[in-house]
Design a protein around this motif. Structure first.
Motif, PDB file in Angstrom:
ATOM      1  N   UNK A  93      36.688   7.665 -22.223  1.00  0.00           N
ATOM      2  CA  UNK A  93      36.524   7.391 -23.654  1.00  0.00           C
ATOM      3  C   UNK A  93      35.681   6.143 -23.881  1.00  0.00           C
ATOM      4  N   UNK A  94      35.877   5.142 -23.055  1.00  0.00           N
ATOM      5  CA  UNK A  94      35.097   3.909 -23.152  1.00  0.00           C
ATOM      6  C   UNK A  94      33.617   4.192 -22.901  1.00  0.00           C
ATOM      7  N   UNK A  95      33.331   5.029 -21.929  1.00  0.00           N
ATOM      8  CA  UNK A  95      31.944   5.396 -21.641  1.00  0.00           C
ATOM      9  C   UNK A  95      31.344   6.195 -22.798  1.00  0.00           C
ATOM     10  N   UNK A  96      32.123   7.113 -23.359  1.00  0.00           N
ATOM     11  CA  UNK A  96      31.628   7.931 -24.469  1.00  0.00           C
ATOM     12  C   UNK A  96      31.351   7.090 -25.709  1.00  0.00           C
ATOM     13  N   UNK A  97      32.138   6.040 -25.920  1.00  0.00           N
ATOM     14  CA  UNK A  97      31.912   5.145 -27.066  1.00  0.00           C
ATOM     15  C   UNK A  97      30.738   4.203 -26.824  1.00  0.00           C
ATOM     16  N   UNK A  98      30.318   4.060 -25.564  1.00  0.00           N
ATOM     17  CA  UNK A  98      29.223   3.161 -25.235  1.00  0.00           C
ATOM     18  C   UNK A  98      29.686   1.763 -24.878  1.00  0.00           C
ATOM     19  N   UNK A  99      31.005   1.567 -24.711  1.00  0.00           N
ATOM     20  CA  UNK A  99      31.536   0.252 -24.359  1.00  0.00           C
ATOM     21  C   UNK A  99      31.183  -0.131 -22.926  1.00  0.00           C
ATOM     22  N   UNK A 100      31.019   0.843 -22.055  1.00  0.00           N
ATOM     23  CA  UNK A 100      30.646   0.586 -20.667  1.00  0.00           C
ATOM     24  C   UNK A 100      29.519   1.537 -20.278  1.00  0.00           C
ATOM     25  N   UNK A 101      28.718   1.097 -19.330  1.00  0.00           N
ATOM     26  CA  UNK A 101      27.594   1.920 -18.876  1.00  0.00           C
ATOM     27  C   UNK A 101      27.711   2.250 -17.394  1.00  0.00           C
ATOM     28  N   UNK A 102      28.863   1.991 -16.813  1.00  0.00           N
ATOM     29  CA  UNK A 102      29.084   2.222 -15.382  1.00  0.00           C
ATOM     30  C   UNK A 102      29.628   3.630 -15.161  1.00  0.00           C
ATOM     31  N   UNK A 103      28.721   4.589 -15.071  1.00  0.00           N
ATOM     32  CA  UNK A 103      29.124   5.991 -14.905  1.00  0.00           C
ATOM     33  C   UNK A 103      29.765   6.226 -13.537  1.00  0.00           C
ATOM     34  N   UNK A 104      29.380   5.425 -12.547  1.00  0.00           N
ATOM     35  CA  UNK A 104      29.923   5.605 -11.200  1.00  0.00           C
ATOM     36  C   UNK A 104      31.427   5.357 -11.199  1.00  0.00           C
ATOM     37  N   UNK A 105      31.878   4.259 -11.804  1.00  0.00           N
ATOM     38  CA  UNK A 105      33.318   3.974 -11.821  1.00  0.00           C
ATOM     39  C   UNK A 105      34.078   5.014 -12.640  1.00  0.00           C
ATOM     40  N   UNK A 106      33.448   5.511 -13.704  1.00  0.00           N
ATOM     41  CA  UNK A 106      34.089   6.560 -14.513  1.00  0.00           C
ATOM     42  C   UNK A 106      34.293   7.816 -13.678  1.00  0.00           C
TER      43      UNK A 106
END
Length: 113
Positions: free
Chosen positions: A67-80
């Motif tokens: 959800x954080x990645x989808x909102x743009x709060x984080x850009x670390x796709x690897x950790x997701x």
């Protein structure tokens, strides 16, 4: 078919319990370690409950990161993606354990008495 001798069964049970305790002591899981109840035997229900809580926590963490990645709060796709794979692996493991338990239960219930 031979008859079952109750004293022999109790003796076998006692031997198995003694061996189990010796193995736990050897593994360092005596009365001080592991999940123990008042009878000094591992509590299977508590162990399963603890494992399910850990899997649930991992899934919640993966969901929050997604959800954080989808909102743009984080850009670390690897950790997701790593957290999502961990959650998926935990769920699959839990599912396989459940299937094995159900299979064992069915086998026990189908045993002739």
């Amino acid at each position: 078919m031979s008859t079952i001798d109750p004293s022999r069964l109790l003796q076998m049970r006692s031997t198995i319990l003694n061996q189990n305790q010796a193995l736990q002591r050897a593994a360092g899981r005596g009365a001080a370690g592991g999940i123990e109840n008042a009878g000094d035997t591992p509590d299977f229900g508590a162990a399963i409950s603890n494992a399910l809580q850990q899997v649930n926590a991992q899934q919640q963490k993966a969901s929050d990161l997604s959800e954080s990645y989808e909102r743009g709060d984080t850009h670390d796709i690897v950790s997701v993606m790593i957290e999502r794979q961990k959650a998926s692996l935990g769920f699959e493991t839990t599912l396989q354990v459940r299937n094995k338990l159900l299979s064992a239960y069915r086998d026990i219930m189908n045993m002739p008495v």
